[in-house]
Design a protein around this motif. Structure first.
Motif, mmCIF file in Angstrom:
data_model
loop_
_atom_site.group_PDB
_atom_site.id
_atom_site.type_symbol
_atom_site.label_atom_id
_atom_site.label_comp_id
_atom_site.label_asym_id
_atom_site.label_seq_id
_atom_site.Cartn_x
_atom_site.Cartn_y
_atom_site.Cartn_z
ATOM 1 N N GLU A 130 0.822 -1.204 0.000
ATOM 2 C CA GLU A 130 0.000 0.000 0.000
ATOM 3 C C GLU A 130 0.857 1.255 0.000
ATOM 4 N N GLY A 131 0.435 2.256 -0.755
ATOM 5 C CA GLY A 131 1.138 3.532 -0.782
ATOM 6 C C GLY A 131 2.111 3.689 -1.929
ATOM 7 N N GLU A 132 2.421 2.567 -2.566
ATOM 8 C CA GLU A 132 3.403 2.625 -3.651
ATOM 9 C C GLU A 132 2.781 3.209 -4.921
ATOM 10 N N ASN A 133 3.590 3.935 -5.678
ATOM 11 C CA ASN A 133 3.183 4.388 -7.010
ATOM 12 C C ASN A 133 3.526 3.290 -8.005
ATOM 13 N N LEU A 134 2.676 3.090 -8.991
ATOM 14 C CA LEU A 134 2.950 2.005 -9.922
ATOM 15 C C LEU A 134 2.531 2.372 -11.338
ATOM 16 N N VAL A 135 3.116 1.631 -12.276
ATOM 17 C CA VAL A 135 2.867 1.868 -13.699
ATOM 18 C C VAL A 135 2.477 0.563 -14.364
ATOM 19 N N LEU A 136 1.378 0.608 -15.093
ATOM 20 C CA LEU A 136 0.948 -0.532 -15.900
ATOM 21 C C LEU A 136 1.179 -0.186 -17.365
ATOM 22 N N ASN A 137 1.617 -1.160 -18.134
ATOM 23 C CA ASN A 137 1.981 -0.916 -19.519
ATOM 24 C C ASN A 137 1.058 -1.611 -20.507
ATOM 25 N N CYS A 138 0.843 -0.944 -21.616
ATOM 26 C CA CYS A 138 0.003 -1.480 -22.684
ATOM 27 C C CYS A 138 0.679 -1.136 -24.007
ATOM 28 N N SER A 139 0.752 -2.110 -24.903
ATOM 29 C CA SER A 139 1.300 -1.838 -26.227
ATOM 30 C C SER A 139 0.368 -2.405 -27.290
ATOM 31 N N PHE A 140 0.333 -1.754 -28.432
ATOM 32 C CA PHE A 140 -0.537 -2.184 -29.524
ATOM 33 C C PHE A 140 0.250 -2.134 -30.828
ATOM 34 N N THR A 141 -0.101 -3.026 -31.744
ATOM 35 C CA THR A 141 0.718 -3.213 -32.943
ATOM 36 C C THR A 141 0.351 -2.260 -34.080
ATOM 37 N N ASP A 142 -0.906 -1.838 -34.156
ATOM 38 C CA ASP A 142 -1.351 -0.944 -35.214
ATOM 39 C C ASP A 142 -1.584 0.444 -34.626
ATOM 40 N N SER A 143 -0.794 1.411 -35.044
ATOM 41 C CA SER A 143 -0.871 2.744 -34.443
ATOM 42 C C SER A 143 -2.054 3.577 -34.943
ATOM 43 N N ALA A 144 -2.791 3.076 -35.913
ATOM 44 C CA ALA A 144 -3.935 3.822 -36.455
ATOM 45 C C ALA A 144 -5.165 3.629 -35.582
ATOM 46 N N ILE A 145 -5.114 4.154 -34.380
ATOM 47 C CA ILE A 145 -6.227 3.971 -33.438
ATOM 48 C C ILE A 145 -7.082 5.221 -33.357
ATOM 49 N N TYR A 146 -8.364 5.036 -33.029
ATOM 50 C CA TYR A 146 -9.266 6.153 -32.746
ATOM 51 C C TYR A 146 -9.104 6.602 -31.304
ATOM 52 N N ASN A 147 -9.088 5.642 -30.414
ATOM 53 C CA ASN A 147 -8.905 5.968 -29.008
ATOM 54 C C ASN A 147 -8.410 4.755 -28.246
ATOM 55 N N LEU A 148 -8.022 4.993 -27.027
ATOM 56 C CA LEU A 148 -7.555 3.939 -26.127
ATOM 57 C C LEU A 148 -8.250 4.138 -24.792
ATOM 58 N N GLN A 149 -8.716 3.048 -24.230
ATOM 59 C CA GLN A 149 -9.400 3.110 -22.935
ATOM 60 C C GLN A 149 -8.724 2.197 -21.934
ATOM 61 N N TRP A 150 -8.719 2.638 -20.708
ATOM 62 C CA TRP A 150 -8.320 1.782 -19.589
ATOM 63 C C TRP A 150 -9.575 1.458 -18.780
ATOM 64 N N PHE A 151 -9.735 0.167 -18.480
ATOM 65 C CA PHE A 151 -10.867 -0.312 -17.707
ATOM 66 C C PHE A 151 -10.364 -1.008 -16.444
ATOM 67 N N ARG A 152 -11.264 -1.091 -15.499
ATOM 68 C CA ARG A 152 -11.015 -1.886 -14.302
ATOM 69 C C ARG A 152 -12.080 -2.966 -14.242
ATOM 70 N N GLN A 153 -11.667 -4.195 -13.887
ATOM 71 C CA GLN A 153 -12.613 -5.286 -13.722
ATOM 72 C C GLN A 153 -12.357 -5.964 -12.386
ATOM 73 N N ASP A 154 -13.381 -5.983 -11.539
ATOM 74 C CA ASP A 154 -13.288 -6.700 -10.276
ATOM 75 C C ASP A 154 -13.761 -8.126 -10.481
ATOM 76 N N PRO A 155 -13.279 -9.066 -9.679
ATOM 77 C CA PRO A 155 -13.625 -10.487 -9.876
ATOM 78 C C PRO A 155 -15.126 -10.712 -9.983
ATOM 79 N N GLY A 156 -15.550 -11.362 -11.051
ATOM 80 C CA GLY A 156 -16.956 -11.677 -11.241
ATOM 81 C C GLY A 156 -17.836 -10.493 -11.558
#
Lengths: 112, 114
Positions: free
Chosen positions: A15-41
């Motif tokens: 707890e308290g730590e700063n963190l970085v999550l990474n995402c990469s995509f192969t085709d740069s011709a994107i309209y947008n990018l979204q980050w979602f959160r999913q809790d179990p179930g």
């Protein structure tokens, strides 16, 4: 064909730590990018949406950046809390289409 | 404005039965998308519909699966003669005409095939 990769697949931090999550995509011709959160179930909660013309978006302790040319996005979580424990998904809409292509997610656990 | 509503939340079927999953988009949204999340896998696009029309079904299995979005009523994802491999979480999303590339998700339907 668009492919989205997320690293790491799992992450455990105190707890308290700063963190970085990474995402990469192969085709740069994107309209947008979204980050979602999913809790179990549970369903998906949209955290941040970055349009292709934008470089970053911020919401509270979350900051997402986008580098279209290199095909990368990062989600920065400041001062992590146990309630942040969930799976974080990155998804893009690629030019010419309407469907989201998802990464396989990063499972985050924030420990007391 | 209620969010995207999916029902049932949980559905149990025996092999060979039919499963019908319903999705009511947000008010004013005419675009609906279905995604499937198999156990231990990421979410995969299945189909995109706009009132009474299937726009993109490139992610739909060739057999047993169909989708519709009638003029009146919810969108339906129908799975005929279910098999154990169909067990998954099925998510629906919707978007408005003015922002087709922003999708709002429902809570999902978890299908279990016995």
């Amino acid at each position: 064909k668009q492919e989205v990769t997320q690293i790491p697949a799992a992450l455990s931090v105190p707890e308290g730590e700063n963190l970085v999550l990474n995402c990469s995509f192969t085709d740069s011709a994107i309209y947008n990018l979204q980050w979602f959160r999913q809790d179990p179930g549970k369903g998906l909660t949209s955290l941040l949406l970055i349009q292709s013309s934008q470089r970053e978006q911020t919401s509270g302790r979350l900051n997402a950046s986008l580098d279209k040319s290199s095909g990368r996005s990062t989600l920065y979580i400041a001062a992590s809390q146990p309630g942040d424990s969930a799976t974080y998904l990155c998804a893009v809409i690629t030019g010419g289409g309407n469907k989201l292509t998802f990464g396989t997610g990063t499972q985050l656990k924030v420990e007391l | 404005n209620a969010g995207v509503m999916q029902n049932p939340r949980h559905l149990v079927r025996r092999r060979g039965q039919e499963a019908r999953l319903r999705c009511s988009p947000m008010k004013g949204h005419s675009h609906v998308y279905w995604y499937r999340q198999l156990p231990e896998e990421g979410l995969k696009f299945m189909v995109y519909l706009q009132k009474e029309n299937i726009i993109d079904e490139s992610g739909m299995p060739k057999e047993r699966f169909s989708a519709e979005f009638p003029k009146e009523g919810p969108s339906i994802l129908r799975i005929q003669q279910v098999v154990r491999g169909d067990s998954a979480a099925y998510f629906c999303a919707s978007s408005p005409d003015r922002a087709k590339n922003i999708q709002y998700f429902g809570a999902g339907t978890r299908l279990s095939v016995l």
